[in-house]
Design a protein around this motif. Sequence first.
Motif, mmCIF file in Angstrom:
data_model
loop_
_atom_site.group_PDB
_atom_site.id
_atom_site.type_symbol
_atom_site.label_atom_id
_atom_site.label_comp_id
_atom_site.label_asym_id
_atom_site.label_seq_id
_atom_site.Cartn_x
_atom_site.Cartn_y
_atom_site.Cartn_z
ATOM 1 N N TYR A 164 0.807 -1.232 0.000
ATOM 2 C CA TYR A 164 0.000 0.000 0.000
ATOM 3 C C TYR A 164 0.833 1.271 0.000
ATOM 4 C CZ TYR A 164 -3.667 -3.311 1.048
ATOM 5 O OH TYR A 164 -4.538 -4.370 0.980
ATOM 6 N N SER A 165 2.132 1.152 -0.210
ATOM 7 C CA SER A 165 2.966 2.357 -0.208
ATOM 8 C C SER A 165 3.892 2.322 -1.418
ATOM 9 C CB SER A 165 3.767 2.432 1.102
ATOM 10 O OG SER A 165 4.513 3.626 1.136
ATOM 11 N N PRO A 166 3.350 2.669 -2.613
ATOM 12 C CA PRO A 166 4.122 2.533 -3.859
ATOM 13 C C PRO A 166 5.427 3.321 -3.877
ATOM 14 C CG PRO A 166 2.050 3.745 -4.211
ATOM 15 C CD PRO A 166 1.990 3.178 -2.832
ATOM 16 N N LYS A 167 5.512 4.401 -3.080
ATOM 17 C CA LYS A 167 6.741 5.207 -3.096
ATOM 18 C C LYS A 167 7.820 4.668 -2.165
ATOM 19 C CE LYS A 167 4.493 9.461 -4.528
ATOM 20 N NZ LYS A 167 3.785 10.624 -3.982
ATOM 21 N N GLY A 168 7.532 3.560 -1.494
ATOM 22 C CA GLY A 168 8.537 2.975 -0.605
ATOM 23 C C GLY A 168 8.116 3.041 0.851
ATOM 24 N N VAL A 169 9.029 2.613 1.709
ATOM 25 C CA VAL A 169 8.668 2.494 3.125
ATOM 26 C C VAL A 169 8.325 3.865 3.708
ATOM 27 C CG1 VAL A 169 10.134 0.468 3.426
ATOM 28 C CG2 VAL A 169 11.036 2.712 4.023
ATOM 29 N N LYS A 170 7.365 3.857 4.608
ATOM 30 C CA LYS A 170 6.968 5.108 5.259
ATOM 31 C C LYS A 170 7.897 5.416 6.429
ATOM 32 C CE LYS A 170 2.232 5.185 3.716
ATOM 33 N NZ LYS A 170 2.385 6.274 2.736
ATOM 34 N N ARG A 171 8.352 4.357 7.085
ATOM 35 C CA ARG A 171 9.296 4.528 8.193
ATOM 36 C C ARG A 171 10.454 3.564 7.962
ATOM 37 N NH1 ARG A 171 7.229 8.529 11.990
ATOM 38 N NH2 ARG A 171 4.999 8.530 11.653
ATOM 39 N N ALA A 172 11.630 4.124 7.862
ATOM 40 C CA ALA A 172 12.806 3.284 7.640
ATOM 41 C C ALA A 172 13.421 2.913 8.989
ATOM 42 C CB ALA A 172 13.816 4.040 6.787
ATOM 43 N N LEU A 173 13.819 1.650 9.110
ATOM 44 C CA LEU A 173 14.423 1.169 10.350
ATOM 45 C C LEU A 173 15.912 0.910 10.125
ATOM 46 C CD1 LEU A 173 11.677 -1.457 11.336
ATOM 47 C CD2 LEU A 173 11.822 0.950 12.015
ATOM 48 N N HIS A 174 16.721 1.441 11.022
ATOM 49 C CA HIS A 174 18.166 1.229 10.944
ATOM 50 C C HIS A 174 18.709 0.783 12.291
ATOM 51 C CE1 HIS A 174 17.640 3.776 7.371
ATOM 52 N NE2 HIS A 174 18.749 3.207 6.927
ATOM 53 N N HIS A 175 19.824 0.082 12.246
ATOM 54 C CA HIS A 175 20.549 -0.295 13.452
ATOM 55 C C HIS A 175 21.294 0.954 13.919
ATOM 56 C CE1 HIS A 175 23.580 -3.335 15.373
ATOM 57 N NE2 HIS A 175 22.850 -2.700 16.263
ATOM 58 N N ALA A 176 20.997 1.419 15.149
ATOM 59 C CA ALA A 176 21.577 2.690 15.611
ATOM 60 C C ALA A 176 23.105 2.643 15.631
ATOM 61 C CB ALA A 176 21.033 3.034 16.997
ATOM 62 N N GLU A 177 23.656 1.479 15.950
ATOM 63 C CA GLU A 177 25.107 1.367 16.123
ATOM 64 C C GLU A 177 25.889 1.600 14.840
ATOM 65 O OE1 GLU A 177 26.195 -1.898 18.881
ATOM 66 O OE2 GLU A 177 27.695 -2.343 17.344
ATOM 67 N N ASP A 178 25.434 1.025 13.730
ATOM 68 C CA ASP A 178 26.216 1.115 12.486
ATOM 69 C C ASP A 178 25.401 1.672 11.316
ATOM 70 O OD1 ASP A 178 24.504 -0.931 11.890
ATOM 71 O OD2 ASP A 178 26.022 -2.514 11.981
ATOM 72 N N ASP A 179 24.180 2.140 11.621
ATOM 73 C CA ASP A 179 23.302 2.736 10.618
ATOM 74 C C ASP A 179 22.900 1.752 9.501
ATOM 75 O OD1 ASP A 179 21.818 5.044 10.119
ATOM 76 O OD2 ASP A 179 23.154 5.632 8.478
ATOM 77 N N GLY A 180 23.083 0.447 9.766
ATOM 78 C CA GLY A 180 22.699 -0.541 8.760
ATOM 79 C C GLY A 180 21.185 -0.648 8.660
ATOM 80 N N PRO A 181 20.658 -0.710 7.423
ATOM 81 C CA PRO A 181 19.217 -0.908 7.275
ATOM 82 C C PRO A 181 18.798 -2.263 7.862
ATOM 83 C CG PRO A 181 20.225 -0.244 5.185
ATOM 84 C CD PRO A 181 21.349 -0.578 6.136
#
Length: 167
Positions: A99-116
Motif C-alpha cells: 500500500y505504499s508505492p513510493k517505498g517504506v513510510k518509516r525506515a528502520l536502521h541499526h543505531a550502532e552502524d546505521d545498517g538498514p
Amino acid sequence: MALPSTYADRNCSLARALEIVGERWTLLIVRDAFYGVRRFGDFATQLGIPRASLTTRLKALVQEDVLARDDNGEYRLTDKGVALWPAIRALMAWGDDFYSPKGVKRALHHAEDDGPIDARGRCTRCGDLVEVPEIQIAPGPGFESTGPAKDPVSAKMNAPRRLLEPI
Ligand SMILES: [Zn+2]
C-alpha cells in the motif's frame, strides 16, 4: 472490546492474541508507545481517539500487562509489550509492500552502524538481530509530510529517533 471467544478459538493463539491487540486503536496505541509516547494527552493528540475510548484501551493494556502505568501516570511498554514488536514490524512491512508505492513510510536502521534492518529484523550491515532499543526509526521515501508539524510531539515523532526513547 474483546470479541467473543468461540470454541475454535481455544486452540488458536492468534485468536487469543487478537483478543488483546486485534482492535485497531489498541495496536496503534502500542505502536505509539514504541515511538516513545507515554502521556495520556499525547496518545490522545497523536491518535485523535476519543478520550473515553483511550481510557478503556489503556486500562485493558495495563490489565494485560502490555503497558505499565508508573507513579507519574505515564505508560510504558512492559517486556510483554515489547515482545509485540516483531508483529508490528511485520505488519508495517506488509503495509509498505502493498500500500505504499513510493517505498517504506518509516525506515528502520541499526543505531550502532546505521545498517538498514531487513523484514526479519536483522541488520543488513552487521547481521545482528537488532534489539528494540537499538532500532533507529526515520521517515522513509514513502513518508508523506503534511507540512510542518503543528505540535512538538508530532515533530519529534517524525524526526529520526530511537524506539522507546521518551518523547
Ligand atoms: Zn548493524
